[in-house]
Motif scaffolding. Structure first.
Motif, PDB file in Angstrom:
ATOM      1  N   SER A  64      16.811  21.232   6.216  1.00 13.56           N
ATOM      2  CA  SER A  64      15.632  21.950   5.271  1.00 13.56           C
ATOM      3  C   SER A  64      16.284  22.700   3.901  1.00 13.56           C
ATOM      4  O   SER A  64      15.584  22.442   3.031  1.00 13.56           O
ATOM      5  CB  SER A  64      15.277  23.005   6.144  1.00 13.56           C
ATOM      6  OG  SER A  64      14.485  22.614   7.473  1.00 13.56           O
ATOM      7  N   GLU A  65      17.664  23.027   4.094  1.00  9.60           N
ATOM      8  CA  GLU A  65      17.949  23.661   2.891  1.00  9.60           C
ATOM      9  C   GLU A  65      18.348  22.645   1.908  1.00  9.60           C
ATOM     10  O   GLU A  65      17.993  22.952   0.754  1.00  9.60           O
ATOM     11  CB  GLU A  65      19.349  24.400   3.364  1.00  9.60           C
ATOM     12  CG  GLU A  65      19.157  25.612   3.921  1.00  9.60           C
ATOM     13  CD  GLU A  65      20.516  26.267   4.758  1.00  9.60           C
ATOM     14  OE1 GLU A  65      21.549  25.713   4.388  1.00  9.60           O
ATOM     15  OE2 GLU A  65      20.576  27.130   5.202  1.00  9.60           O
ATOM     16  N   SER A  67      16.802  19.708   1.812  1.00  6.38           N
ATOM     17  CA  SER A  67      15.429  19.249   1.056  1.00  6.38           C
ATOM     18  C   SER A  67      15.068  20.108  -0.060  1.00  6.38           C
ATOM     19  O   SER A  67      14.358  19.550  -0.999  1.00  6.38           O
ATOM     20  CB  SER A  67      14.677  18.837   2.366  1.00  6.38           C
ATOM     21  OG  SER A  67      14.276  20.187   2.768  1.00  6.38           O
ATOM     22  N   GLN A  68      15.131  21.605   0.182  1.00  4.77           N
ATOM     23  CA  GLN A  68      14.709  22.596  -0.697  1.00  4.77           C
ATOM     24  C   GLN A  68      15.539  22.274  -2.059  1.00  4.77           C
ATOM     25  O   GLN A  68      14.859  22.478  -3.078  1.00  4.77           O
ATOM     26  CB  GLN A  68      14.658  23.832  -0.161  1.00  4.77           C
ATOM     27  CG  GLN A  68      13.560  23.998   0.899  1.00  4.77           C
ATOM     28  CD  GLN A  68      13.974  25.453   1.444  1.00  4.77           C
ATOM     29  OE1 GLN A  68      14.690  26.276   1.165  1.00  4.77           O
ATOM     30  NE2 GLN A  68      12.982  25.787   2.510  1.00  4.77           N
ATOM     31  N   TRP A  70      17.101  19.775  -3.055  1.00  5.78           N
ATOM     32  CA  TRP A  70      16.688  18.403  -3.470  1.00  5.78           C
ATOM     33  C   TRP A  70      15.555  18.399  -4.450  1.00  5.78           C
ATOM     34  O   TRP A  70      15.192  18.139  -5.568  1.00  5.78           O
ATOM     35  CB  TRP A  70      16.552  17.345  -2.298  1.00  5.78           C
ATOM     36  CG  TRP A  70      15.943  15.961  -2.790  1.00  5.78           C
ATOM     37  CD1 TRP A  70      14.945  15.312  -2.972  1.00  5.78           C
ATOM     38  CD2 TRP A  70      17.070  15.106  -3.330  1.00  5.78           C
ATOM     39  NE1 TRP A  70      14.629  14.144  -3.668  1.00  5.78           N
ATOM     40  CE2 TRP A  70      16.142  13.951  -3.647  1.00  5.78           C
ATOM     41  CE3 TRP A  70      18.322  15.157  -3.496  1.00  5.78           C
ATOM     42  CZ2 TRP A  70      16.816  12.730  -4.208  1.00  5.78           C
ATOM     43  CZ3 TRP A  70      18.858  13.570  -4.043  1.00  5.78           C
ATOM     44  CH2 TRP A  70      18.165  12.563  -4.320  1.00  5.78           C
ATOM     45  N   VAL A  71      14.370  19.150  -3.686  1.00  5.50           N
ATOM     46  CA  VAL A  71      12.951  19.239  -4.468  1.00  5.50           C
ATOM     47  C   VAL A  71      13.322  19.845  -5.705  1.00  5.50           C
ATOM     48  O   VAL A  71      12.747  19.776  -6.829  1.00  5.50           O
ATOM     49  CB  VAL A  71      12.092  19.961  -3.565  1.00  5.50           C
ATOM     50  CG1 VAL A  71      10.852  20.341  -4.398  1.00  5.50           C
ATOM     51  CG2 VAL A  71      11.692  19.148  -2.210  1.00  5.50           C
ATOM     52  N   LYS A  72      13.999  21.098  -5.593  1.00  7.55           N
ATOM     53  CA  LYS A  72      14.297  21.837  -6.887  1.00  7.55           C
ATOM     54  C   LYS A  72      15.055  21.001  -8.052  1.00  7.55           C
ATOM     55  O   LYS A  72      14.521  21.138  -9.156  1.00  7.55           O
ATOM     56  CB  LYS A  72      15.135  23.100  -6.703  1.00  7.55           C
ATOM     57  CG  LYS A  72      14.545  24.271  -5.804  1.00  7.55           C
ATOM     58  CD  LYS A  72      15.666  25.192  -5.430  1.00  7.55           C
ATOM     59  CE  LYS A  72      14.810  26.386  -4.650  1.00  7.55           C
ATOM     60  NZ  LYS A  72      15.767  27.442  -4.106  1.00  7.55           N
ATOM     61  N   GLU A  75      12.300  18.566  -9.281  1.00  9.90           N
ATOM     62  CA  GLU A  75      11.685  19.388 -10.188  1.00  9.90           C
ATOM     63  C   GLU A  75      12.469  19.447 -11.749  1.00  9.90           C
ATOM     64  O   GLU A  75      11.920  19.416 -12.656  1.00  9.90           O
ATOM     65  CB  GLU A  75      11.221  20.573  -9.487  1.00  9.90           C
ATOM     66  CG  GLU A  75      10.116  20.296  -8.639  1.00  9.90           C
ATOM     67  CD  GLU A  75       9.772  21.587  -7.957  1.00  9.90           C
ATOM     68  OE1 GLU A  75      10.570  22.779  -8.023  1.00  9.90           O
ATOM     69  OE2 GLU A  75       9.012  21.713  -7.152  1.00  9.90           O
TER      70      GLU A  75
END
Length: 160
Positions: A64-65, A67-68, A70-72, A75
């Motif tokens: 989860s960490e 993936s967050q 990665w998303v940041k 973006e």
């Protein structure tokens, strides 16, 4: 959230006893080495299962960490890409406007020079024709003046 299958070792042992021993009418005591081995295997499976759940929970938090993060980063990469595209588009737009402006100035200058050259050429032709007409008039005037002078000389010659 993922659903994990939970294995109950006591149920496995009870099912094993029921399916094998009771079905065939065999009664084996609980402290028999075979039953103890099955219980040890069941306990091993339970231990491995608990470790796997702990590992999965730890990985789930870490995943989860990650993936967050990665998303940041995605973006950020997307924003950088958009900024570069906007900068390129603005530069292209500016260059195309400048090129269009220069092309229009060159076209107007060329058309103006062509018009001026045409007017100058026509003016030269007109001036040449006027010069020729003036020269012809001058020649005629000189010729008439000479004729007048000759005629005046002749008239005076008769009169004297």
């Amino acid at each position: 959230m993922a659903i994990y299958t939970v294995i109950d070792p006591e149920k496995i042992l009870a099912d094993f006893k029921k399916s094998v021993f009771e079905k065939h009418g065999v009664n084996i005591p609980e402290d028999d080495p075979f039953c103890l081995e099955v219980e040890l295997m069941a306990a091993l499976v339970e231990n491995i299962q608990q470790q796997n759940f702990q590992l999965c929970n730890a990985f789930q938090k870490r995943i989860s960490e990650v993936s967050q993060i990665w998303v940041k980063k995605e973006e950020k990469v997307w924003e950088d890409y958009q900024q570069r595209c906007d900068a390129l588009l603005n530069a292209f737009s500016k260059n195309s406007r400048e090129l269009y402006h220069q092309a229009m100035i060159e076209a107007i200058t060329k058309a103006e020079n062509t018009r001026e050259n045409k007017e100058i050429t026509e003016l030269k032709k007109y001036l040449k024709s006027q010069i020729v007409s003036t020269q012809n008039f001058l020649y005629i005037s000189i010729g008439l003046g000479i004729l007048n002078f000759i005629g005046l000389g002749t008239v005076l010659g008769f009169l004297l």
